[in-house]
Scaffold this motif. Structure first.
Motif, PDB file in Angstrom:
ATOM      1  N   UNK A  60       0.747  -0.934   0.014  1.00  0.00           N
ATOM      2  CA  UNK A  60       0.000  -0.076   0.088  1.00  0.00           C
ATOM      3  C   UNK A  60       0.959   1.484  -0.061  1.00  0.00           C
ATOM      4  N   UNK A  61       2.172   1.198  -0.022  1.00  0.00           N
ATOM      5  CA  UNK A  61       3.511   2.388   0.501  1.00  0.00           C
ATOM      6  C   UNK A  61       4.043   2.536  -1.187  1.00  0.00           C
ATOM      7  N   UNK A  62       3.440   2.259  -1.690  1.00  0.00           N
ATOM      8  CA  UNK A  62       4.130   2.205  -3.791  1.00  0.00           C
ATOM      9  C   UNK A  62       5.242   3.236  -3.678  1.00  0.00           C
ATOM     10  N   UNK A  63       4.950   4.482  -3.325  1.00  0.00           N
ATOM     11  CA  UNK A  63       6.600   4.925  -3.699  1.00  0.00           C
ATOM     12  C   UNK A  63       7.153   4.756  -2.699  1.00  0.00           C
ATOM     13  N   UNK A  64       6.337   4.860  -1.411  1.00  0.00           N
ATOM     14  CA  UNK A  64       7.324   5.213  -0.065  1.00  0.00           C
ATOM     15  C   UNK A  64       8.149   3.759   0.085  1.00  0.00           C
ATOM     16  N   UNK A  65       7.931   2.914  -0.136  1.00  0.00           N
ATOM     17  CA  UNK A  65       8.710   1.183   0.308  1.00  0.00           C
ATOM     18  C   UNK A  65       9.348   0.995  -1.207  1.00  0.00           C
ATOM     19  N   UNK A  66      10.435   1.193  -2.284  1.00  0.00           N
ATOM     20  CA  UNK A  66      10.794   0.495  -2.908  1.00  0.00           C
ATOM     21  C   UNK A  66      10.673  -1.127  -3.842  1.00  0.00           C
ATOM     22  N   UNK A  67       9.830  -1.697  -3.848  1.00  0.00           N
ATOM     23  CA  UNK A  67       9.437  -3.027  -3.731  1.00  0.00           C
ATOM     24  C   UNK A  67      10.116  -3.329  -5.178  1.00  0.00           C
ATOM     25  N   UNK A  68      10.395  -2.289  -5.730  1.00  0.00           N
ATOM     26  CA  UNK A  68      11.281  -3.056  -7.238  1.00  0.00           C
ATOM     27  C   UNK A  68      12.880  -3.801  -6.144  1.00  0.00           C
ATOM     28  N   UNK A  69      12.687  -3.139  -6.077  1.00  0.00           N
ATOM     29  CA  UNK A  69      14.543  -3.693  -5.514  1.00  0.00           C
ATOM     30  C   UNK A  69      14.314  -5.479  -5.120  1.00  0.00           C
ATOM     31  N   UNK A  70      13.141  -5.510  -4.936  1.00  0.00           N
ATOM     32  CA  UNK A  70      13.079  -6.808  -4.834  1.00  0.00           C
ATOM     33  C   UNK A  70      12.932  -7.988  -6.131  1.00  0.00           C
ATOM     34  N   UNK A  71      13.803  -9.109  -6.205  1.00  0.00           N
ATOM     35  CA  UNK A  71      13.191 -10.026  -6.751  1.00  0.00           C
ATOM     36  C   UNK A  71      13.953 -11.205  -6.606  1.00  0.00           C
ATOM     37  N   UNK A  72      13.770 -12.065  -7.840  1.00  0.00           N
ATOM     38  CA  UNK A  72      14.210 -13.524  -7.259  1.00  0.00           C
ATOM     39  C   UNK A  72      15.300 -13.894  -6.197  1.00  0.00           C
ATOM     40  N   UNK A  73      15.345 -15.281  -5.860  1.00  0.00           N
ATOM     41  CA  UNK A  73      16.042 -16.135  -5.192  1.00  0.00           C
ATOM     42  C   UNK A  73      17.702 -16.056  -6.405  1.00  0.00           C
TER      43      UNK A  73
END
Length: 104
Positions: free
Chosen positions: A47-60
């Motif tokens: 829910x914190x799209x711009x706040x949380x840089x979720x794009x920096x999370x990738x697969x192992x």
DNA sequence: AGCGTGACGAACT
DNA sequence: TAGTTCGCCACGC
């Protein structure tokens, strides 16, 4: 209102430095839990799209994975490139060097 | 209170 | 090397 578990996940993501990426497994390990799937589920709700840089999370394995935001996976790659992270064929270049493992 | 689902991961074939 | 299968925990119905 997100659950406490989700907040822990988002806080962990906020710790990811710019120009670096991390994995769902690393986040789960950081939170001292084996709920890898739950981490993915929580991040997907983000829910914190711009706040949380979720794009920096990738697969192992260094693969981009997925993205619920605008533009989907393509958008996720664009954001990573903007931060200096090289991406090719849906995978992170020099993944081991870009990986942020919460080790310090 | 039980069942199915999910931005995953590792093992197996 | 690539495709498939099972397991993991949290969340919603």
């Amino acid at each position: 209102m997100p659950t406490p578990f989700q907040n822990e996940v988002y806080k962990a993501i906020e710790k990811i430095p710019k120009g670096r990426v991390t994995t769902y497994g690393a986040i789960a390990c950081y939170l001292n839990t084996n709920a890898i799937r739950a981490v993915g589920t929580a991040v997907g709700k983000n829910p914190y799209a711009p706040k949380v840089p979720c794009h920096r999370v990738v697969l192992a394995n260094g693969s981009i994975g997925s993205y619920s935001g605008e533009g989907g996976v393509e958008r996720k790659i664009e954001l990573l490139r903007q931060e200096g992270v090289a991406v090719e064929k849906g995978k992170i270049i020099d993944f081991e060097k870009r990986l942020f493992d919460y080790t310090g």
